[in-house]
Scaffold this motif. Sequence first.
Motif, PDB file in Angstrom:
ATOM      1  N   UNK A 137       0.911  -1.059  -0.119  1.00 48.04           N
ATOM      2  CA  UNK A 137      -0.085  -0.068   0.154  1.00 48.04           C
ATOM      3  C   UNK A 137       0.733   1.303  -0.039  1.00 48.04           C
ATOM      4  N   UNK A 138       0.519   2.219  -0.532  1.00 50.17           N
ATOM      5  CA  UNK A 138       1.103   3.453  -0.485  1.00 50.17           C
ATOM      6  C   UNK A 138       1.120   4.403   0.624  1.00 50.17           C
ATOM      7  N   UNK A 139       0.264   4.158   1.700  1.00 47.12           N
ATOM      8  CA  UNK A 139       0.204   4.906   2.659  1.00 47.12           C
ATOM      9  C   UNK A 139       1.128   4.576   3.854  1.00 47.12           C
ATOM     10  N   UNK A 140       2.065   5.186   4.246  1.00 47.17           N
ATOM     11  CA  UNK A 140       3.137   5.186   5.334  1.00 47.17           C
ATOM     12  C   UNK A 140       2.291   4.743   6.513  1.00 47.17           C
ATOM     13  N   UNK A 141       2.426   3.462   6.992  1.00 44.25           N
ATOM     14  CA  UNK A 141       1.897   2.984   8.377  1.00 44.25           C
ATOM     15  C   UNK A 141       2.473   3.482   9.513  1.00 44.25           C
ATOM     16  N   UNK A 142       3.792   4.105   9.479  1.00 44.59           N
ATOM     17  CA  UNK A 142       4.304   4.509  10.676  1.00 44.59           C
ATOM     18  C   UNK A 142       3.797   5.980  11.104  1.00 44.59           C
ATOM     19  N   UNK A 179       5.093  16.673   6.906  1.00 46.84           N
ATOM     20  CA  UNK A 179       5.370  16.277   5.408  1.00 46.84           C
ATOM     21  C   UNK A 179       4.593  15.012   5.049  1.00 46.84           C
ATOM     22  N   UNK A 180       4.743  14.052   6.109  1.00 42.88           N
ATOM     23  CA  UNK A 180       4.072  13.041   6.025  1.00 42.88           C
ATOM     24  C   UNK A 180       2.595  12.980   6.037  1.00 42.88           C
ATOM     25  N   UNK A 181       2.083  13.866   6.625  1.00 44.15           N
ATOM     26  CA  UNK A 181       0.516  13.927   6.799  1.00 44.15           C
ATOM     27  C   UNK A 181       0.091  14.701   5.373  1.00 44.15           C
ATOM     28  N   UNK A 182       0.912  15.609   4.873  1.00 40.90           N
ATOM     29  CA  UNK A 182       0.550  16.250   3.649  1.00 40.90           C
ATOM     30  C   UNK A 182       0.583  15.332   2.731  1.00 40.90           C
ATOM     31  N   UNK A 231       1.658  23.074   0.257  1.00 42.39           N
ATOM     32  CA  UNK A 231       2.944  23.742   0.226  1.00 42.39           C
ATOM     33  C   UNK A 231       3.766  22.437  -0.371  1.00 42.39           C
ATOM     34  N   UNK A 232       3.278  21.525  -1.093  1.00 47.14           N
ATOM     35  CA  UNK A 232       3.882  20.438  -1.870  1.00 47.14           C
ATOM     36  C   UNK A 232       4.540  20.754  -3.485  1.00 47.14           C
ATOM     37  N   UNK A 233       5.906  20.462  -3.374  1.00 48.66           N
ATOM     38  CA  UNK A 233       6.372  21.087  -4.669  1.00 48.66           C
ATOM     39  C   UNK A 233       5.722  20.005  -5.843  1.00 48.66           C
ATOM     40  N   UNK A 234       5.915  20.584  -7.064  1.00 49.11           N
ATOM     41  CA  UNK A 234       5.346  19.747  -8.238  1.00 49.11           C
ATOM     42  C   UNK A 234       6.090  18.465  -8.374  1.00 49.11           C
ATOM     43  N   UNK A 235       7.356  18.381  -8.084  1.00 51.23           N
ATOM     44  CA  UNK A 235       8.191  17.057  -8.177  1.00 51.23           C
ATOM     45  C   UNK A 235       7.517  16.123  -6.884  1.00 51.23           C
ATOM     46  N   UNK A 236       6.935  16.686  -6.046  1.00 52.32           N
ATOM     47  CA  UNK A 236       6.286  15.467  -5.004  1.00 52.32           C
ATOM     48  C   UNK A 236       5.286  15.039  -5.700  1.00 52.32           C
TER      49      UNK A 236
END
Length: 143
Positions: free
Chosen positions: A1-6, A69-72, A105-110
Amino acid sequence: MFIDQTLPAFSADQVKSSCLAMLQVARSHGIHPAESSLISGFWQQAEPALGAFDANTTEAFTAGLFASAGHKQLVLDLCLACAFADGHYSAEEKVAIAAIAAQLGLPEAVVQERTAEVRVAFLRSLAHLPDAQSVAALAKGLE
């Protein structure tokens, strides 16, 4: 899954705001039942604190609730999953996701990196389709 479980769990307000962001994406081209189901399923994580999900709400997404950053990134991933849910990643959805990413506030690369990652995770979940042509046809709609 793509969601960070931590990551720490979202608060009820963060779940609500994430759902409002997903709803913004879904509304960009008309809400598909698969999108509505995904949003209401996520909403239920905070129920009964939030009450019943209302797809007609006029409340807006609040990016300020997400400091890490993780939540964003998770909000972005949820929005992308919503966009892919109906099997078509429309131009309108791309615009809505870009707007949400900018608010976060996330850049295009992200955005590009997460789009590719969520797309792969979504396609992996479709391994049950009867043949490779079906998966290829669906993958084309998610570009």
